[in-house]
Design a protein around this motif. Structure first.
Motif, PDB file in Angstrom:
ATOM      1  N   ASN A 102     -77.586 -14.135  31.228  1.00 63.09           N
ATOM      2  CA  ASN A 102     -76.522 -13.571  30.393  1.00 63.09           C
ATOM      3  C   ASN A 102     -75.759 -14.727  29.766  1.00 63.09           C
ATOM      4  OD1 ASN A 102     -73.766 -14.100  31.669  1.00 63.09           O
ATOM      5  ND2 ASN A 102     -74.822 -13.202  33.427  1.00 63.09           N
ATOM      6  N   GLY A 103     -75.045 -14.463  28.691  1.00 68.13           N
ATOM      7  CA  GLY A 103     -74.407 -15.539  27.934  1.00 68.13           C
ATOM      8  C   GLY A 103     -72.931 -15.716  28.198  1.00 68.13           C
ATOM      9  N   GLY A 104     -72.370 -14.998  29.190  1.00 72.03           N
ATOM     10  CA  GLY A 104     -70.946 -15.099  29.440  1.00 72.03           C
ATOM     11  C   GLY A 104     -70.500 -16.510  29.795  1.00 72.03           C
ATOM     12  N   GLY A 105     -71.213 -17.143  30.716  1.00 71.62           N
ATOM     13  CA  GLY A 105     -70.853 -18.491  31.118  1.00 71.62           C
ATOM     14  C   GLY A 105     -71.048 -19.512  30.011  1.00 71.62           C
ATOM     15  N   VAL A 106     -72.047 -19.278  29.162  1.00 71.60           N
ATOM     16  CA  VAL A 106     -72.334 -20.202  28.057  1.00 71.60           C
ATOM     17  C   VAL A 106     -71.170 -20.218  27.073  1.00 71.60           C
ATOM     18  CG1 VAL A 106     -73.913 -20.693  26.165  1.00 71.60           C
ATOM     19  CG2 VAL A 106     -74.801 -19.828  28.325  1.00 71.60           C
ATOM     20  N   VAL A 107     -70.703 -19.029  26.688  1.00 68.84           N
ATOM     21  CA  VAL A 107     -69.596 -18.930  25.730  1.00 68.84           C
ATOM     22  C   VAL A 107     -68.307 -19.454  26.348  1.00 68.84           C
ATOM     23  CG1 VAL A 107     -68.192 -17.331  24.372  1.00 68.84           C
ATOM     24  CG2 VAL A 107     -70.672 -16.990  24.529  1.00 68.84           C
ATOM     25  N   LEU A 108     -68.066 -19.123  27.610  1.00 70.77           N
ATOM     26  CA  LEU A 108     -66.838 -19.570  28.270  1.00 70.77           C
ATOM     27  C   LEU A 108     -66.823 -21.081  28.440  1.00 70.77           C
ATOM     28  CD1 LEU A 108     -64.312 -18.198  29.356  1.00 70.77           C
ATOM     29  CD2 LEU A 108     -65.380 -18.111  31.611  1.00 70.77           C
ATOM     30  N   ALA A 109     -67.988 -21.685  28.719  1.00 78.88           N
ATOM     31  CA  ALA A 109     -68.058 -23.148  28.840  1.00 78.88           C
ATOM     32  C   ALA A 109     -67.687 -23.815  27.521  1.00 78.88           C
ATOM     33  CB  ALA A 109     -69.459 -23.562  29.277  1.00 78.88           C
ATOM     34  N   ARG A 110     -68.174 -23.266  26.418  1.00 81.48           N
ATOM     35  CA  ARG A 110     -67.829 -23.825  25.102  1.00 81.48           C
ATOM     36  C   ARG A 110     -66.328 -23.666  24.834  1.00 81.48           C
ATOM     37  NH1 ARG A 110     -70.551 -25.413  20.382  1.00 81.48           N
ATOM     38  NH2 ARG A 110     -68.987 -25.834  18.793  1.00 81.48           N
ATOM     39  N   TYR A 111     -65.795 -22.502  25.173  1.00 76.83           N
ATOM     40  CA  TYR A 111     -64.366 -22.263  24.926  1.00 76.83           C
ATOM     41  C   TYR A 111     -63.500 -23.223  25.747  1.00 76.83           C
ATOM     42  CZ  TYR A 111     -59.962 -19.720  24.409  1.00 76.83           C
ATOM     43  OH  TYR A 111     -58.658 -19.387  24.121  1.00 76.83           O
ATOM     44  N   LEU A 112     -63.923 -23.503  26.987  1.00 81.40           N
ATOM     45  CA  LEU A 112     -63.161 -24.391  27.878  1.00 81.40           C
ATOM     46  C   LEU A 112     -63.552 -25.854  27.731  1.00 81.40           C
ATOM     47  CD1 LEU A 112     -63.359 -22.167  31.097  1.00 81.40           C
ATOM     48  CD2 LEU A 112     -61.367 -22.456  29.606  1.00 81.40           C
ATOM     49  N   ASN A 113     -64.567 -26.123  26.896  1.00 82.91           N
ATOM     50  CA  ASN A 113     -65.055 -27.484  26.669  1.00 82.91           C
ATOM     51  C   ASN A 113     -65.531 -28.137  27.969  1.00 82.91           C
ATOM     52  OD1 ASN A 113     -65.695 -29.706  25.027  1.00 82.91           O
ATOM     53  ND2 ASN A 113     -63.715 -30.676  25.418  1.00 82.91           N
ATOM     54  N   LEU A 114     -66.373 -27.402  28.708  1.00 85.41           N
ATOM     55  CA  LEU A 114     -66.904 -27.903  29.970  1.00 85.41           C
ATOM     56  C   LEU A 114     -68.374 -28.290  29.815  1.00 85.41           C
ATOM     57  CD1 LEU A 114     -65.507 -25.291  32.527  1.00 85.41           C
ATOM     58  CD2 LEU A 114     -64.677 -27.613  32.119  1.00 85.41           C
ATOM     59  N   PRO A 115     -68.823 -29.363  30.494  1.00 80.38           N
ATOM     60  CA  PRO A 115     -70.263 -29.643  30.562  1.00 80.38           C
ATOM     61  C   PRO A 115     -70.987 -28.441  31.156  1.00 80.38           C
ATOM     62  CG  PRO A 115     -68.994 -31.495  31.408  1.00 80.38           C
ATOM     63  CD  PRO A 115     -68.025 -30.366  31.217  1.00 80.38           C
ATOM     64  N   LEU A 116     -72.214 -28.233  30.707  1.00 80.21           N
ATOM     65  CA  LEU A 116     -72.915 -26.998  31.042  1.00 80.21           C
ATOM     66  C   LEU A 116     -74.243 -27.299  31.728  1.00 80.21           C
ATOM     67  CD1 LEU A 116     -72.958 -23.889  30.723  1.00 80.21           C
ATOM     68  CD2 LEU A 116     -73.992 -24.218  28.471  1.00 80.21           C
ATOM     69  N   VAL A 117     -74.439 -26.694  32.907  1.00 80.64           N
ATOM     70  CA  VAL A 117     -75.695 -26.808  33.645  1.00 80.64           C
ATOM     71  C   VAL A 117     -76.226 -25.398  33.890  1.00 80.64           C
ATOM     72  CG1 VAL A 117     -76.771 -27.476  35.833  1.00 80.64           C
ATOM     73  CG2 VAL A 117     -75.130 -29.004  34.738  1.00 80.64           C
ATOM     74  N   PHE A 118     -77.534 -25.223  33.656  1.00 80.42           N
ATOM     75  CA  PHE A 118     -78.183 -23.936  33.857  1.00 80.42           C
ATOM     76  C   PHE A 118     -78.970 -23.907  35.157  1.00 80.42           C
ATOM     77  CE2 PHE A 118     -78.648 -22.999  29.035  1.00 80.42           C
ATOM     78  CZ  PHE A 118     -77.375 -22.451  29.015  1.00 80.42           C
ATOM     79  N   ASN A 119     -78.828 -22.833  35.905  1.00 79.55           N
ATOM     80  CA  ASN A 119     -79.771 -22.469  36.964  1.00 79.55           C
ATOM     81  C   ASN A 119     -80.637 -21.390  36.338  1.00 79.55           C
ATOM     82  OD1 ASN A 119     -81.089 -21.734  39.346  1.00 79.55           O
ATOM     83  ND2 ASN A 119     -79.403 -20.424  40.008  1.00 79.55           N
ATOM     84  N   VAL A 120     -81.873 -21.720  35.957  1.00 77.37           N
ATOM     85  CA  VAL A 120     -82.525 -20.921  34.921  1.00 77.37           C
ATOM     86  C   VAL A 120     -84.012 -20.714  35.163  1.00 77.37           C
ATOM     87  CG1 VAL A 120     -82.833 -23.018  33.536  1.00 77.37           C
ATOM     88  CG2 VAL A 120     -82.971 -20.810  32.405  1.00 77.37           C
ATOM     89  N   ARG A 121     -84.481 -19.528  34.860  1.00 73.47           N
ATOM     90  CA  ARG A 121     -85.867 -19.303  34.478  1.00 73.47           C
ATOM     91  C   ARG A 121     -85.922 -18.498  33.187  1.00 73.47           C
ATOM     92  NH1 ARG A 121     -90.955 -15.867  36.432  1.00 73.47           N
ATOM     93  NH2 ARG A 121     -92.481 -17.025  35.182  1.00 73.47           N
TER      94      ARG A 121
END
Length: 526
Positions: free
Chosen positions: A153-172
């Motif tokens: 889901n993209g909630g964390g992605v958008v919130l990271a951009r809004y908060l200007n935080l480095p972003l790491v994915f736990n992903v498949r």
């Protein structure tokens, strides 16, 4: 000696400890099981972990010794009842061989459900930013070092951009499907699109199918999630930013796969492979379970579990499975919470929960009957236990297909299963040595790494916190238009140049020919 001991203790206590503050925006269901493993390990290393959860979260507990939760007073309306119902309906369609139209309608129901899920996630992000100033202020004051999220889901992605935080994915998976296709070059000539059940050795017709399947899937993914995340990004970042660029700009992709499972393919420097990171050496079983396993003697045991969403089956299918088990000399441990099958044998133990990793690591385990979820598959690979697959939904068919291609699994269609078919599949995997031999080879390859996958994941998260990102590993190729990425503009330019040169050459030759012809005519006239 006392002075040295006291000095050592004082130095230990006064040396700076670099512990980070990590904000986690997880995804529900089995995805949370993976995320929770990382959270527990982060906590054990002294990091402060805060998890954002919805009010009605059905997997993510509000209280935990490993993290602090921020419960958003917002309902996502998500539960496992829909998915259990969906699995039952899909199974019914397969068994009754209902029309393609009925199956298509079920797929559209699932598409609508996913669309609704993403819409509510976007609304939850809006709620955090606009409707709950106290919560947003709490997040900002915490001064987090990192956003860890699952891009399903993209909630964390958008919130990271809004908060200007480095972003790491736990992903498949991302909102657009399998993660590699979002970040790495993926030539469809030898990279099979997930769910296609193809290998990396495709015929012309299979490559054609791969291209068409990819095109259709990407179109559907964009139709399902695009409107919601595009509107959300437009709201906070303006219309010039494509929402999927936020995903592609992540610093590190902790990819939950391993190339003993996946086919070889191109990758990128900021993709870190942590497939099987949740696997670990088996611990001792509870006394009653160990006694049951030991009672199997030389025949050993069979383990069966169909994952978190499938704890029971239609009565007749459960009876056929139980009848097949009853005809085998092995003991069986079956995670099953449905009505007790009428054909259940004395050799079969039904349990509500089982220590899957510990059972797979037991010396007496002969085969693992699985739905084909990646967590179970990696645990089977780690412990070298061959599979009998009963895939149900989503990527499970494709996962079992990969394992079958590697010679470590036998697939059975659960919609047409009967005791004879199931018994034959189990006996083949148990008695044919190649299945276990091949799986043990995969196990050796999977374990033979310079760094444990979980340690690798922790290293790269701490790396991103320490350096406030990993921009040097991230390409900006995703910002290029498709015609530039594939050099279509360069090819067109060169073709035009060559065409112009050829045109000039032919024009010059034509002029020379005309001049020579005119000269000959004048010579004849003279």
């Amino acid at each position: 000696m006392d002075l040295i001991l006291i000095s050592s203790i004082i130095l230990t206590l006064t040396l700076p400890v670099h512990c980070g503050k990590i904000l986690v925006f997880p995804h529900e269901g089995s995805h949370w099981v993976n995320m929770n493993v990382l959270i527990q390990e982060l906590h054990s290393r002294g990091h402060q972990v805060t998890v954002i959860r919805a009010l009605d979260s059905w997997y993510i507990s509000e209280t935990s010794p490993h993290y602090v939760s921020m419960t958003v007073p917002f309902s996502l309306g998500g539960d496992d009842e829909f998915y259990s119902s969906f699995i039952s309906r899909q199974l019914q369609i397969k068994r009754e061989r209902q029309s393609a139209w009925t199956r298509f309608r079920l797929d559209m129901d699932l598409k609508d459900r996913f669309s609704e899920m993403h819409r509510k996630i976007c609304e939850m992000v809006i709620y955090i930013i606009e409707s709950d100033p106290a919560l947003l202020e709490r997040i900002k004051r915490a001064d987090f070092d990192l956003m860890l999220t699952d891009p399903a889901n993209g909630g964390g992605v958008v919130l990271a951009r809004y908060l200007n935080l480095p972003l790491v994915f736990n992903v498949r998976w991302t909102v657009h499907g399998e993660a590699h296709f979002a970040i790495a070059p993926s030539p469809l000539s030898y990279v099979p699109f997930p769910l296609s059940q193809l290998t990396d050795d495709m015929t012309f017709l299979q490559r054609t199918y791969n291209v068409l399947f990819y095109t259709l899937r990407m179109f559907l993914y964009r139709r399902i999630v695009g409107p919601h995340y595009a509107a959300l990004c437009d709201r906070y970042f303006g219309p010039d930013l494509d929402y999927f660029e936020l995903f592609q700009a992540a610093d590190i992709w902790l990819m939950r796969v391993d190339f003993v499972f996946e086919f070889p393919r191109p990758t990128m420097p900021n993709v870190v492979y942590i497939g099987g990171f949740q696997c670990k050496p088996a611990k001792a079983l509870p006394v009653d379970l160990e006694e049951f396993v030991q009672s199997s003697g030389e025949h050993g045991v069979i383990i069966m579990s169909l994952g978190t969403l499938v704890a029971q089956l239609p009565r007749d299918i459960a009876d056929e499975i139980a009848a097949a088990f009853a005809q085998l000399p092995q003991k069986v441990i079956w995670r099953y919470t449905g009505e007790r099958p009428s054909t259940l044998g004395n050799n079969t133990l039904l349990v509500n929960w089982l220590p899957q990793n510990d059972l797979l690591g037991h010396a007496k385990t002969k085969v693992f009957v699985s739905h084909g979820g990646t967590n179970g598959i990696f645990e089977a690979i780690y412990h070298g236990v061959p599979l009998v697959g009963l895939p149900l939904v989503f990527d499970q068919d494709d996962n079992i297909s990969k394992m079958r291609h590697k010679g470590v699994a036998k697939a059975v269609d659960i919609a047409t299963i009967d005791r004879g078919i199931f018994k034959d599949a189990l006996e083949e995997v148990i008695n044919e040595p190649s299945y276990r031999t091949n799986m043990q080879k995969l196990s050796v390859l999977h374990r033979d790494t310079p760094l444990n996958p979980l340690d690798s994941a922790l290293f790269w998260m701490e790396f991103v916190m320490k350096h406030r990102g990993a921009a040097h590993l991230r390409t900006d190729s995703y910002k290029m238009p498709w015609y530039s990425y594939y050099c279509v503009d360069v090819v067109v330019f060169l073709v035009l140049i060559v065409s112009f040169v050829v045109f000039i050459v032919f024009k010059v030759i034509g002029c020379l020919c005309c001049w020579l012809c005119a000269k000959r005519k004048r010579a004849k006239q003279d």
